[in-house]
Design an enzyme around this catalytic site. Sequence first.
Site, short mmCIF file in Angstrom:
data_model
loop_
_atom_site.label_atom_id
_atom_site.label_comp_id
_atom_site.label_asym_id
_atom_site.label_seq_id
_atom_site.Cartn_x
_atom_site.Cartn_y
_atom_site.Cartn_z
CB SER A 73 -0.92 0.04 1.22
OG SER A 73 -2.17 -0.45 0.89
CE LYS A 76 -3.83 0.86 -1.34
NZ LYS A 76 -4.56 0.43 -0.12
CE1 TYR A 198 -3.96 -0.90 -5.07
CE2 TYR A 198 -4.82 -3.14 -5.22
CZ TYR A 198 -4.44 -2.05 -4.45
OH TYR A 198 -4.53 -2.11 -3.10
CE1 TYR A 250 -3.55 -0.41 4.75
CE2 TYR A 250 -2.01 -0.87 6.52
CZ TYR A 250 -2.36 -0.93 5.19
OH TYR A 250 -1.49 -1.52 4.31
CB VAL A 268 -0.56 -5.90 4.05
CG1 VAL A 268 -1.81 -5.20 4.52
CG2 VAL A 268 -0.57 -6.14 2.56
N1 GLU Z 1 -2.11 -5.56 -2.45
C1 GLU Z 1 -2.81 -5.22 -1.31
C2 GLU Z 1 -4.29 -5.26 -1.55
O1 GLU Z 1 -4.85 -4.41 -2.14
C3 GLU Z 1 -2.36 -3.94 -0.74
C4 GLU Z 1 -2.82 -3.90 0.61
C5 GLU Z 1 -2.04 -3.09 1.57
O2 GLU Z 1 -0.82 -3.04 1.64
O3 GLU Z 1 -2.77 -2.46 2.34
O4 GLU Z 1 -4.93 -6.16 -1.16
#
Ligand code: GLU
Length: 324
Positions: A73, A76, A198, A250, A268
């Site tokens: 994430s 992002k 993504y 988060y 994550v």
């Molecule tokens: N690839 C992960 C998902 O979208 C990213 C999640 C993350 O790091 O929060 O499920």
Amino acid sequence: MAEIHDHQRAAEWFKHVCRDVHGRLDGLDEGALASYIPELARVDPDHFAIAAMTVAGRSANEGDCDQTFTIQSISKLLMYGLALETHGRDEVLKRAGVAPTGDPFNSIKLDEAHRRAPNPMVNSGAIAIASMVEGDDLAARREVVLALFERYLGRRPEVDEAVLASETVAGNRNRAIGYLLLNEGIITDRVEETLDLYFMQCSILVTAVDLAVIGAAIANHGVHPMTGQQVVAPQVSRDMLTVALTCGMYDYAGEWAYTVGIPAKSGVGGGIVGMIPDVGGIAVYSPRLDAHGNSVRGIRVFEELSEEFDLHVFDADRPWRRNT
Ligand code: GLU
């Protein structure tokens, strides 16, 4: 804390504290590896790295700083910067707002009132942002993303193909989000291609040192601490920092802002990058996660460093500012 004029002594002190914190938290084995993407459950849970990079290019590294892991994430944040730079705020705000949600990262809820994703740090917003990457086909769009990461990393990024395959197989919830965005007209075409993009951005490999460098560039109004290159425009880095502070951790973002007070983004994969404006970037890698999806040891490291060095953005006495 008294004002620090001696950079060398300050750097030594910082390194000393990082070593101490690393040593004390090394035995902490609370939390669990992310397992909803099977490949993520295969990493060594004991890896633990703390890395820091100042805007002036001074570094401190402790532990497994050469260990690579997937950025997840944290990507992002960089992608948000790219979208802002390419399309401008108005177009980006049509697809993702800037409101923290208190919901989990993979929540399928949209901001119904504005018909957009709540923010770019949850999956719905990140997928909407990924849809804005220009290019005729997946290969061209992948290249745009890889070139973006190359500017920050200072080298050609590598993708963990095993994690990418695992994300793709396990990604039905993200597919659901993608099709919901299509249904709402937030994405207008090529949903599967955008999801592939993504999944790829999440599977890019980094080290804690890379994250610290990325953090330093964003904290430095977009100027890369090693190359001196303007990797992102100053006004865009401001928006990135703002969203990181309000939405980056988060559904723990509010507590984080309150206690740690450092704009940050976690993934994550077990990485957290914190950005201290005008000072630098700090990164932790430790893959055991808490219930929010944040690295357990990562949270502890940031709590301790923020406290010790007055790094909260609203601390009255911030001796490190412009003194790095
Ligand atoms: N690839 C992960 C998902 O979208 C990213 C999640 C993350 O790091 O929060 O499920």
